[in-house]
Design a protein around this motif. Sequence first.
Motif, PDB file in Angstrom:
ATOM      1  N   LEU A 371     -60.414 -32.199  50.491  1.00  0.00           N
ATOM      2  CA  LEU A 371     -61.226 -32.373  51.696  1.00  0.00           C
ATOM      3  C   LEU A 371     -60.426 -33.093  52.779  1.00  0.00           C
ATOM      4  N   LEU A 372     -59.744 -34.187  52.398  1.00  0.00           N
ATOM      5  CA  LEU A 372     -58.965 -34.949  53.378  1.00  0.00           C
ATOM      6  C   LEU A 372     -57.803 -34.142  53.937  1.00  0.00           C
ATOM      7  N   SER A 373     -57.241 -33.257  53.117  1.00  0.00           N
ATOM      8  CA  SER A 373     -56.142 -32.422  53.602  1.00  0.00           C
ATOM      9  C   SER A 373     -56.610 -31.520  54.741  1.00  0.00           C
ATOM     10  N   MET A 374     -57.796 -30.948  54.590  1.00  0.00           N
ATOM     11  CA  MET A 374     -58.335 -30.092  55.647  1.00  0.00           C
ATOM     12  C   MET A 374     -58.729 -30.933  56.863  1.00  0.00           C
ATOM     13  N   VAL A 375     -59.295 -32.117  56.631  1.00  0.00           N
ATOM     14  CA  VAL A 375     -59.661 -33.001  57.742  1.00  0.00           C
ATOM     15  C   VAL A 375     -58.413 -33.442  58.496  1.00  0.00           C
ATOM     16  N   LEU A 376     -57.350 -33.786  57.759  1.00  0.00           N
ATOM     17  CA  LEU A 376     -56.094 -34.203  58.392  1.00  0.00           C
ATOM     18  C   LEU A 376     -55.527 -33.080  59.259  1.00  0.00           C
ATOM     19  N   ALA A 377     -55.590 -31.850  58.758  1.00  0.00           N
ATOM     20  CA  ALA A 377     -55.113 -30.708  59.546  1.00  0.00           C
ATOM     21  C   ALA A 377     -55.940 -30.562  60.821  1.00  0.00           C
ATOM     22  N   PHE A 378     -57.254 -30.666  60.685  1.00  0.00           N
ATOM     23  CA  PHE A 378     -58.140 -30.541  61.849  1.00  0.00           C
ATOM     24  C   PHE A 378     -57.871 -31.641  62.874  1.00  0.00           C
ATOM     25  N   MET A 379     -57.787 -32.890  62.396  1.00  0.00           N
ATOM     26  CA  MET A 379     -57.588 -34.014  63.310  1.00  0.00           C
ATOM     27  C   MET A 379     -56.238 -33.927  64.007  1.00  0.00           C
ATOM     28  N   ASN A 380     -55.208 -33.497  63.280  1.00  0.00           N
ATOM     29  CA  ASN A 380     -53.880 -33.386  63.883  1.00  0.00           C
ATOM     30  C   ASN A 380     -53.798 -32.263  64.903  1.00  0.00           C
ATOM     31  N   PHE A 381     -54.725 -31.318  64.816  1.00  0.00           N
ATOM     32  CA  PHE A 381     -54.714 -30.191  65.757  1.00  0.00           C
ATOM     33  C   PHE A 381     -55.430 -30.541  67.067  1.00  0.00           C
ATOM     34  N   LEU A 382     -56.102 -31.693  67.100  1.00  0.00           N
ATOM     35  CA  LEU A 382     -56.769 -32.092  68.339  1.00  0.00           C
ATOM     36  C   LEU A 382     -55.733 -32.278  69.450  1.00  0.00           C
ATOM     37  N   PRO A 383     -56.044 -31.858  70.675  1.00  0.00           N
ATOM     38  CA  PRO A 383     -55.066 -31.880  71.776  1.00  0.00           C
ATOM     39  C   PRO A 383     -54.868 -33.266  72.367  1.00  0.00           C
ATOM     40  N   ILE A 384     -54.444 -34.201  71.516  1.00  0.00           N
ATOM     41  CA  ILE A 384     -54.202 -35.576  71.946  1.00  0.00           C
ATOM     42  C   ILE A 384     -52.699 -35.837  71.903  1.00  0.00           C
ATOM     43  N   PRO A 385     -52.087 -36.288  72.993  1.00  0.00           N
ATOM     44  CA  PRO A 385     -50.664 -36.622  72.943  1.00  0.00           C
ATOM     45  C   PRO A 385     -50.386 -37.598  71.808  1.00  0.00           C
ATOM     46  N   ALA A 386     -49.269 -37.434  71.152  1.00  0.00           N
ATOM     47  CA  ALA A 386     -48.846 -38.202  69.973  1.00  0.00           C
ATOM     48  C   ALA A 386     -49.334 -37.562  68.686  1.00  0.00           C
ATOM     49  N   LEU A 387     -50.333 -36.686  68.761  1.00  0.00           N
ATOM     50  CA  LEU A 387     -50.700 -35.868  67.611  1.00  0.00           C
ATOM     51  C   LEU A 387     -49.988 -34.521  67.721  1.00  0.00           C
ATOM     52  N   ASP A 388     -49.907 -33.808  66.608  1.00  0.00           N
ATOM     53  CA  ASP A 388     -49.273 -32.485  66.635  1.00  0.00           C
ATOM     54  C   ASP A 388     -49.955 -31.577  67.650  1.00  0.00           C
ATOM     55  N   GLY A 389     -51.281 -31.699  67.751  1.00  0.00           N
ATOM     56  CA  GLY A 389     -52.024 -30.854  68.687  1.00  0.00           C
ATOM     57  C   GLY A 389     -51.609 -31.072  70.130  1.00  0.00           C
ATOM     58  N   GLY A 390     -51.247 -32.315  70.482  1.00  0.00           N
ATOM     59  CA  GLY A 390     -50.762 -32.571  71.834  1.00  0.00           C
ATOM     60  C   GLY A 390     -49.456 -31.851  72.108  1.00  0.00           C
ATOM     61  N   HIS A 391     -48.527 -31.906  71.134  1.00  0.00           N
ATOM     62  CA  HIS A 391     -47.261 -31.179  71.281  1.00  0.00           C
ATOM     63  C   HIS A 391     -47.513 -29.672  71.383  1.00  0.00           C
TER      64      HIS A 391
END
Length: 437
Positions: A371-391
């Motif tokens: 569950l946390l693995s999927m949550v971590l993927a989702f949270m990292n995809f958020l478009p926030i600079p410093a997260l993967d999603g921001g890049h």
Amino acid sequence: METLIMVGQLLLGLSILVGVHEWGHLIAAKSFGMRVEKFSIGFPPKIWGKQFGETEYSIGAIPLGGFVKISGMIDESLDTESLSEEPEPWEFRAKPAWQRLIVMMGGIIVNVVTGIIIFICLAWVNGESYVTKDELNKYGIVAYDLGEQLGFQTGDRVIAINGQEYERFSDILSPDLLLGSDNYYTVLRDGKEVRVDMANDFIDKFADKKNRVNIISPRRPYIIDVVTPGSSAADAGIRSGDQFLKVNGQEVLYFDQLVTVLDANVEQTVSIEIDRGGELIKTEAFVAVDGTLGLKIEDKLEFVTREFTFGESLSEGTYNAFAVVWLNIKGFKKMFAGEVDVRKSLSGPIKIATFFGPEWDWNNFWRIVGLLSMVLAFMNFLPIPALDGGHVVFLTWEIVTGRKPSDRFLENSQKVGMVILLSLMAFVIINDTISLF
């Protein structure tokens, strides 16, 4: 000891998830010829490190994340000294945008794959066990405090959800339903159909830690399984296979009825009526201070057990994994709509540790890690600079427009993102701490 077990599971789970996430970035970067200077599980200060080739692999003392340091990339280290020089061919910034995009997506992709594999394995190994609607409605439900607030009553038979048929007890309070809107149940109560509406902010009450134990549960018929030698039950002549009928004149055909009567008569002697193979037996027993008689019961509620083939497990596990992402999206929607309290909905490391539980159960451990693995993927995809999603946002802009954001813009964006993340981390840790009291 229970706290140590929970903390141990949390640290192991986070180490696995952070390790595979950062490995996703590392393997993608190395595949495109980029130089990876550092790979760390945990944040500094460093407690262990080893150099292999061009990369230093290390473990940090703060086990709440990790990082890879890729040459020529503006990341959380904010190391920009070399960016004024012409890029070397092995640097991140020298590679085509599509390659850099894949590198930034590498951690998210690996977390998704990890979550799917875990859920597939759980489905294949464990199958599933559930109470059917028909079995549930033979006996009805037990409504606890929060269930009663919702409108249920003990003994209700739930015959429909939103006017539709359902298959199993777990459908009644599925996460998808809790995060939905305008839901209702149709129950049979004293021979009449009654509508029970779920308030749209019900998930807010459910998120409160004191309400998480139970809302409703199936009523459980039972028989006596084991009588402890020397106990009050043994002294009263109670035997394995006995069926309790009444205690102090009150019907106790269901386990919840038995618990209620015994809790009301602690440190007192109670009269008991028993069905023993069709023979009525009357006896008396003393109720201990913890509300027990010294016996174990055998649950007579029937569960359906289903085993999955490997092919079925692929489908079931993949569905369960992506259901986590969908539920996170619905949860964020409710938070932004103001229907749930952010303080009750966001969990930090302290709350997450409690999800693992005080006992080391490998099935539960891997379920939480998946569950946390999927949550971590989702949270990292958020478009926030410093997260993967921001890049990913900046790289997508570069691919679409053909214009690369300036290094200064990327550096400032990274600083803003770090402030947001550190503030969020401080909030959830403080919020977790307050929720303990």
